[in-house]
Motif scaffolding. Structure first.
Motif, PDB file in Angstrom:
ATOM      1  N   ARG A 165       0.808  -1.220   0.000  1.00 42.09           N
ATOM      2  CA  ARG A 165       0.000   0.000   0.000  1.00 42.09           C
ATOM      3  C   ARG A 165       0.843   1.273   0.000  1.00 42.09           C
ATOM      4  O   ARG A 165       0.329   2.364  -0.244  1.00 42.09           O
ATOM      5  N   GLY A 166       2.123   1.134   0.257  1.00 39.39           N
ATOM      6  CA  GLY A 166       3.022   2.287   0.154  1.00 39.39           C
ATOM      7  C   GLY A 166       3.540   2.473  -1.264  1.00 39.39           C
ATOM      8  O   GLY A 166       4.356   3.358  -1.525  1.00 39.39           O
ATOM      9  N   GLY A 167       3.098   1.606  -2.200  1.00 37.65           N
ATOM     10  CA  GLY A 167       3.503   1.723  -3.596  1.00 37.65           C
ATOM     11  C   GLY A 167       4.773   0.950  -3.936  1.00 37.65           C
ATOM     12  O   GLY A 167       5.189   0.894  -5.099  1.00 37.65           O
ATOM     13  N   LYS A 168       5.389   0.323  -2.915  1.00 38.84           N
ATOM     14  CA  LYS A 168       6.639  -0.404  -3.150  1.00 38.84           C
ATOM     15  C   LYS A 168       6.371  -1.703  -3.902  1.00 38.84           C
ATOM     16  O   LYS A 168       5.449  -2.452  -3.562  1.00 38.84           O
ATOM     17  N   CYS A 169       7.197  -1.991  -4.909  1.00 40.98           N
ATOM     18  CA  CYS A 169       7.051  -3.265  -5.608  1.00 40.98           C
ATOM     19  C   CYS A 169       7.631  -4.368  -4.720  1.00 40.98           C
ATOM     20  O   CYS A 169       8.797  -4.305  -4.324  1.00 40.98           O
ATOM     21  N   VAL A 170       6.816  -5.375  -4.387  1.00 42.34           N
ATOM     22  CA  VAL A 170       7.267  -6.407  -3.451  1.00 42.34           C
ATOM     23  C   VAL A 170       7.436  -7.779  -4.118  1.00 42.34           C
ATOM     24  O   VAL A 170       8.056  -8.676  -3.556  1.00 42.34           O
ATOM     25  N   GLU A 171       6.868  -7.937  -5.313  1.00 40.62           N
ATOM     26  CA  GLU A 171       7.065  -9.201  -6.035  1.00 40.62           C
ATOM     27  C   GLU A 171       7.099  -8.937  -7.526  1.00 40.62           C
ATOM     28  O   GLU A 171       6.361  -8.096  -8.037  1.00 40.62           O
ATOM     29  N   MET A 172       7.951  -9.726  -8.217  1.00 39.08           N
ATOM     30  CA  MET A 172       8.116  -9.576  -9.649  1.00 39.08           C
ATOM     31  C   MET A 172       8.284 -10.962 -10.256  1.00 39.08           C
ATOM     32  O   MET A 172       9.400 -11.381 -10.563  1.00 39.08           O
ATOM     33  N   PRO A 173       7.202 -11.715 -10.396  1.00 41.26           N
ATOM     34  CA  PRO A 173       7.316 -13.125 -10.788  1.00 41.26           C
ATOM     35  C   PRO A 173       7.960 -13.352 -12.158  1.00 41.26           C
ATOM     36  O   PRO A 173       8.447 -14.441 -12.431  1.00 41.26           O
ATOM     37  N   THR A 174       8.004 -12.332 -12.997  1.00 41.03           N
ATOM     38  CA  THR A 174       8.571 -12.518 -14.339  1.00 41.03           C
ATOM     39  C   THR A 174      10.088 -12.352 -14.355  1.00 41.03           C
ATOM     40  O   THR A 174      10.726 -12.602 -15.367  1.00 41.03           O
ATOM     41  N   GLU A 175      10.683 -11.921 -13.252  1.00 40.77           N
ATOM     42  CA  GLU A 175      12.136 -11.703 -13.197  1.00 40.77           C
ATOM     43  C   GLU A 175      12.806 -12.891 -12.504  1.00 40.77           C
ATOM     44  O   GLU A 175      12.176 -13.571 -11.685  1.00 40.77           O
ATOM     45  N   PRO A 176      14.100 -13.130 -12.805  1.00 42.14           N
ATOM     46  CA  PRO A 176      14.803 -14.230 -12.118  1.00 42.14           C
ATOM     47  C   PRO A 176      14.831 -14.000 -10.598  1.00 42.14           C
ATOM     48  O   PRO A 176      14.767 -12.858 -10.153  1.00 42.14           O
ATOM     49  N   ASP A 213      17.086 -14.031  -8.433  1.00 42.71           N
ATOM     50  CA  ASP A 213      18.154 -13.195  -7.848  1.00 42.71           C
ATOM     51  C   ASP A 213      18.122 -11.748  -8.361  1.00 42.71           C
ATOM     52  O   ASP A 213      19.003 -10.960  -8.080  1.00 42.71           O
ATOM     53  N   SER A 214      17.079 -11.391  -9.101  1.00 44.59           N
ATOM     54  CA  SER A 214      16.997 -10.029  -9.626  1.00 44.59           C
ATOM     55  C   SER A 214      16.753  -9.020  -8.501  1.00 44.59           C
ATOM     56  O   SER A 214      15.994  -9.290  -7.570  1.00 44.59           O
ATOM     57  N   THR A 215      17.401  -7.883  -8.587  1.00 40.62           N
ATOM     58  CA  THR A 215      17.184  -6.828  -7.578  1.00 40.62           C
ATOM     59  C   THR A 215      16.320  -5.700  -8.150  1.00 40.62           C
ATOM     60  O   THR A 215      16.165  -4.668  -7.528  1.00 40.62           O
ATOM     61  N   LEU A 216      15.769  -5.949  -9.360  1.00 39.52           N
ATOM     62  CA  LEU A 216      14.986  -4.892 -10.021  1.00 39.52           C
ATOM     63  C   LEU A 216      13.864  -4.366  -9.117  1.00 39.52           C
ATOM     64  O   LEU A 216      13.624  -3.166  -9.035  1.00 39.52           O
ATOM     65  N   LYS A 217      13.205  -5.302  -8.420  1.00 39.07           N
ATOM     66  CA  LYS A 217      12.029  -4.865  -7.648  1.00 39.07           C
ATOM     67  C   LYS A 217      12.381  -3.864  -6.547  1.00 39.07           C
ATOM     68  O   LYS A 217      11.567  -3.024  -6.173  1.00 39.07           O
ATOM     69  N   THR A 218      13.602  -3.931  -6.051  1.00 38.33           N
ATOM     70  CA  THR A 218      13.978  -2.986  -4.988  1.00 38.33           C
ATOM     71  C   THR A 218      14.088  -1.557  -5.513  1.00 38.33           C
ATOM     72  O   THR A 218      14.131  -0.606  -4.743  1.00 38.33           O
ATOM     73  N   LYS A 219      14.142  -1.434  -6.836  1.00 37.76           N
ATOM     74  CA  LYS A 219      14.285  -0.088  -7.420  1.00 37.76           C
ATOM     75  C   LYS A 219      12.957   0.475  -7.909  1.00 37.76           C
ATOM     76  O   LYS A 219      12.904   1.590  -8.404  1.00 37.76           O
TER      77      LYS A 219
END
Ligand code: FES
Ligand SMILES: [Fe+2]
Length: 422
Positions: free
Chosen positions: A98-109, A111-117
């Motif tokens: 609810r804070g808008g943070k991306c917490v899951e990205m099932p299409t990425e590997p 070990d991807s850190t993309l979601k933290t950005k």
């Protein structure tokens, strides 16, 4: 009359506009809490100050409010799944808390850190008074603290309508008390429609306050004085008193009721209106049947509304104006007080050109309103805090509708009755 430049300043509410910056300093009621009835329920589209947003109640019951489109490839989050503690985009499954943070990205590997950005623009929300509030500013002000929010749910009724016009013409319509005996007149009959009572011109006085202004209308009814005190709380709220009969009683005793509106700009040409009323006496709960009947009388009962909170009687059908009724029955020929207001306000066009107006002596409240809003814009531009942001400035005030036996008793009566009791 207003210059074209000031009219632009006062009416535009998008990001970076003068009034847009002013409105972003306040908490604004966005939805009825009942529109987000349950945790993990369906998300709801919100458009506020020209921004497209999505609201959802997460598993904990808290409300998230964020950009309406997914950060990946901009799919609409309205279609999203409201899952455990977050809203998941149905296109490729990115999930946001609810804070808008991306917490899951099932299409990425894994070990991807993309979601933290990745984060969507999200705004703080607050719930009170049966409403979900949001603050779209750079930093959130202290939460609102109106008396109707503090009144228990048993004492309060809240509804919402949407109008297709700029917020300012609707707000001005609310503060313009002089139209009531004309536009809303129902006893046209013999054309002697201003009876003695209404012919008694009220003595109007406006007093500036820390939150906006209060204005009183005092009528000499010969045997007593009718005292009404209204409040304008910045940026777009009005409080009115109303003496209503206790249900089943034809004559007094009467109970005082306080009602009001908050006009919230959806965008430059659309406004959401929060309508509320509450019992002014902590010992007497609000008669909910009476409240629902009043809504219907006003023309905004459930029968009168479309699912998007607009009226069924609207500009496209000329508000079903009845010309025969106008000749013989009521002044406007339009049924419902609120419908009459909307007819005039929407009929002016999406944004009225105030450089073409000719204001008269009864327009003083409107003149002061515009002056205060322009002052607020200059204050915000200079980095200051506009009036009415600090809840302590308005938390103890209420509107008044009372009778005084003598003229000398009026100041005391106002002093006593304008104090909040919840
Ligand atoms: S567009 Fe939302 S996950 Fe791809
Ligand atoms: Fe009105």
């Amino acid at each position: 009359m207003l210059s074209k430049e000031d009219n632009e300043r006062l009416t535009r509410v998008g990001e970076g506009t003068p009034m847009g910056n002013v409105f972003r300093r306040y908490w604004l009621p966005v939805l009825l809490s009942s529109e987000l009835a349950e945790a993990d329920g369906a998300p709801v589209r919100v458009r506020l100050l020209g921004e497209d947003l999505i609201a959802f109640r997460d598993t904990s019951g808290a409300v998230g409010l964020m950009e309406a489109y997914c950060a990946h490839r901009r799919a609409p989050l309205f279609l999203g799944r409201n899952e455990k503690s977050g809203l998941r985009c149905v296109y490729h499954g990115w999930k946001y808390d609810r804070g808008g943070k991306c917490v899951e990205m099932p299409t990425e590997p894994c070990d991807s850190t993309l979601k933290t950005k990745i984060a969507l623009k999200a705004y703080p929300t607050w719930e009170g008074g049966g409403l979900v509030w949001a603050c779209l500013g750079p930093s959130a002000a202290p939460p609102p603290d109106f008396e109707f929010i503090r009144a228990p749910a048993t004492h309060r009724f809240v509804s919402r309508t949407v109008q297709d016009c700029n917020y300012l013409q609707a707000l001005e319509g609310g503060l313009d008390s002089s139209h009531a005996t004309i536009l809303h007149n129902v006893t046209i009959g013999d054309m002697n429609w201003l009876d003695d009572f209404e012919r008694t011109t009220p003595r109007l006085e406006i007093y500036p306050t820390d939150y906006g202004f209060q204005y009183s209308g005092i009528r000499n009814l010969k045997d007593r004085y009718w005292v009404r005190l209204y409040q304008y709380v910045m940026p777009a709220m009005q409080l009115r008193g109303r003496i209503v009969p206790v249900r089943g009683e034809k004559a007094p005793p009467r109970i005082p009721l306080i009602s009001g509106h908050i006009w919230v700009p959806i965008d430059d040409v659309t406004v959401s209106v929060i309508n509320f009323s509450y019992s002014a006496d902590p010992k007497i709960p609000l008669d909910m049947d009476f409240a629902l009947d009043s809504e219907a009388d006003y023309g905004r009962g459930s029968e009168d509304m479309l699912p998007d909170f607009r009226l069924k009687k609207n500009l496209s059908n000329d508000f079903l104006i009845d010309r025969e009724l106008q000749k013989t029955g009521t002044f406007s020929g339009i049924r419902g007080i609120n419908t009459q207001d909307v007819a005039v306000q929407e009929g002016m066009g999406p944004i009225v050109d105030r450089s073409k107006e000719h204001l008269g002596s009864t327009d003083r409240a409107i003149i002061v309103l515009r002056r205060l809003l322009l002052e607020a814009y200059r204050t915000v531009e200079a980095g200051g805090t506009p009036k009415g942001v600090d809840p302590s400035s308005y938390r103890n005030v209420r509107a008044v509708d009372h009778y005084a036996d003598t003229e000398s008793a009026i100041p005391q009566l106002i002093e006593r009755e304008r104090k909040a009791r919840f």
